[in-house]
Design an enzyme around this catalytic site. Structure first.
Site, PDB file in Angstrom:
ATOM      1  CD1 TRP A 101     -26.035  -6.005 -78.044  1.00  0.00           C
ATOM      2  CD2 TRP A 101     -27.315  -5.219 -76.404  1.00  0.00           C
ATOM      3  NE1 TRP A 101     -25.206  -5.500 -77.073  1.00  0.00           N
ATOM      4  CE2 TRP A 101     -25.967  -5.017 -76.061  1.00  0.00           C
ATOM      5  CE3 TRP A 101     -28.307  -4.818 -75.510  1.00  0.00           C
ATOM      6  CZ2 TRP A 101     -25.587  -4.413 -74.861  1.00  0.00           C
ATOM      7  CZ3 TRP A 101     -27.937  -4.211 -74.313  1.00  0.00           C
ATOM      8  CH2 TRP A 101     -26.587  -4.013 -74.004  1.00  0.00           C
ATOM      9  CG  ASP A 172     -30.752  -2.468 -81.983  1.00  0.00           C
ATOM     10  OD1 ASP A 172     -30.085  -1.452 -82.287  1.00  0.00           O
ATOM     11  OD2 ASP A 172     -30.561  -3.120 -80.941  1.00  0.00           O
ATOM     12  CE  LYS A 196     -23.382   0.148 -79.803  1.00  0.00           C
ATOM     13  NZ  LYS A 196     -22.456  -0.418 -78.848  1.00  0.00           N
TER      14      LYS A 196
HETATM   15  N1  PMP Z   1     -28.480  -2.815 -79.379  1.00  0.00           N
HETATM   16  C1  PMP Z   1     -27.220  -3.078 -79.773  1.00  0.00           C
HETATM   17  C2  PMP Z   1     -26.999  -3.785 -81.084  1.00  0.00           C
HETATM   18  C3  PMP Z   1     -26.149  -2.688 -78.964  1.00  0.00           C
HETATM   19  O1  PMP Z   1     -24.902  -2.959 -79.360  1.00  0.00           O
HETATM   20  C4  PMP Z   1     -26.403  -2.026 -77.741  1.00  0.00           C
HETATM   21  C5  PMP Z   1     -25.305  -1.537 -76.826  1.00  0.00           C
HETATM   22  N2  PMP Z   1     -24.060  -1.956 -77.034  1.00  0.00           N
HETATM   23  C6  PMP Z   1     -27.719  -1.791 -77.378  1.00  0.00           C
HETATM   24  C7  PMP Z   1     -28.730  -2.182 -78.217  1.00  0.00           C
HETATM   25  C8  PMP Z   1     -28.060  -1.105 -76.079  1.00  0.00           C
HETATM   26  O2  PMP Z   1     -27.858   0.261 -76.250  1.00  0.00           O
HETATM   27  P1  PMP Z   1     -28.018   1.330 -75.090  1.00  0.00           P
HETATM   28  O3  PMP Z   1     -26.911   1.085 -74.136  1.00  0.00           O
HETATM   29  O4  PMP Z   1     -27.925   2.641 -75.817  1.00  0.00           O
HETATM   30  O5  PMP Z   1     -29.347   1.141 -74.476  1.00  0.00           O
END
Ligand code: PMP
Length: 360
Positions: A101, A172, A196
């Site tokens: 991520w 994030d 989450k």
């Molecule tokens: N950042 C992290 C740390 C994540 O775990 C995730 C999704 N699992 C995301 C970003 C992406 O999130 P989204 O699907 O809401 O775009």
């Protein structure tokens, strides 16, 4: 049968929240309408969004310097909005690469300007948080971006670099927001996909220090400018009303539980019990460098992949679902966000002991 759902996200929500939402889905108060049928400009939804913001301020002890925003597009849209709004023209921003991520955020930001990756744990398969405790930003940096919890690898920052005010720390926090006490004043912006710890997928909570909103390039499209959300209280267009409603319920629940410090205590107990089980066994192994272990996503491996597959299948039969590790790393991952009760973790630990006895 309601199972214990260890999925990484969308993840389980508190039972009370689900039950309340079930009732109000068809009939909200005296309106004669379901909650998703309410106008976003009406008095009932105005109360919901104001409560959602008030709860956020209370839970995080936010000062008036910060705005609370709800923005569609999940955490991934923030990967783009952050550099679009905050990366100075002709300048650069700094990023830490602690996993998939984080590197997705880096790739996206690279479309908008120059970046410096100032720490990475890629060479050790992201088994730790890169050492950035004493990091000092390079002259002229627009911001430093980190990923506070790495959902796939089960790693988490247990400290944050101290940054000067003019170079904000941006995090994030998708997979550990509101799971532990933090001082938001250490950050210029934090964001999280809701799916989450906070509610449904598709919407992000963004908390931004107001002086940063002014930095943005005024030519950006309306919906991609933070100022649009600040100026219109996240109601410039029709927001994701159901996501904000569920978020209000989840944050009501957190307050009822005693706030984030009380929730953190339970999260500590859950993760400690799981790590102890793994550490006391030769059968299960946690690949993470101990000082980087996550309290939200506990990953472990079994002696071979066949046993791992068998574990996932038998656990599901026993009412423990969502335990398969991310497709990029394999193994097992138990995501134990705020809504997972201690009881769920205890049932998992009993299952782990039984499985080891029969297969070890
Ligand atoms: N950042 C992290 C740390 C994540 O775990 C995730 C999704 N699992 C995301 C970003 C992406 O999130 P989204 O699907 O809401 O775009």
């Amino acid at each position: 049968m309601r199972v214990f759902n260890f999925s990484a996200g969308p993840a389980m929500l508190p039972k009370e929240v689900m039950e309340r939402a079930k009732e109000e889905f068809c009939s909200y108060g005296a309106t004669g309408c379901g909650v998703i049928e309410l106008s976003h400009r009406g008095k009932e939804f105005t109360e919901i969004i104001e409560r959602a913001i008030r709860n956020t301020r209370e839970l995080l002890n936010l000062s008036d310097e910060y705005s609370v925003l709800f923005i569609q597009g999940g955490a991934s849209l923030q990967f783009a909005m952050i550099p679009m709004n905050l990366l100075a023209k002709g300048g650069f921003a700094e990023y830490v690469d602690s996993g998939v991520w984080a590197s997705t955020a880096i790739k996206e930001a690279g479309r908008f300007g120059e970046l410096k990756v100032i720490g990475s744990s890629k060479s050790t398969n992201y088994d730790r948080i890169p050492e950035v405790r004493h990091f000092k930003p390079n002259q002229g940096s627009s911001y430093l971006h980190i990923t506070s919890n790495n959902t796939i690898y089960g790693t988490q920052y247990h400290y944050f670099p101290e940054m000067p005010r003019e170079v904000p720390l941006i995090a994030d926090m998708s997979s550990d927001i509101m799971s532990r006490v933090i001082d938001v004043n250490d950050f210029g912006l934090i964001y999280a996909g809701m799916q989450k710890n906070l509610g449904p997928s598709g919407c992000a909570l963004v908390i931004i220090r107001k002086d940063l909103v002014e930095r943005a390039n005024k030519d950006l499209p309306t919906m991609l400018r933070y100022s649009t959300y600040v100026d219109h209280n996240s109601l410039f267009n029709t927001p994701s009303t159901f996501a904000i409603y569920l978020y209000a319920l989840v944050t009501d629940w957190m307050k009822k539980k005693g706030g984030i410090s009380a929730i953190e205590e339970i999260n500590d107990a859950k993760s400690e019990a799981l790590y102890e089980t793994i550490d006391n066994s030769d059968f299960y192994k946690n690949p993470v460098e101990p000082s980087s272990r996550s309290r939200m996503n506990v990953v472990f491996t079994l002696p071979n992949d066949e046993l791992g597959d068998k574990f996932v299948k038998e656990a599901a039969k026993a009412g423990l679902t969502g335990l398969k590790g991310h497709r990029s790393v394999g193994g097992i991952r138990a995501s134990i966000y705020n809504a997972m009760p201690l009881e769920g973790v205890e049932v998992l630990i009993d299952f782990m002991h039984d499985f080891e006895k029969s297969n070890g």
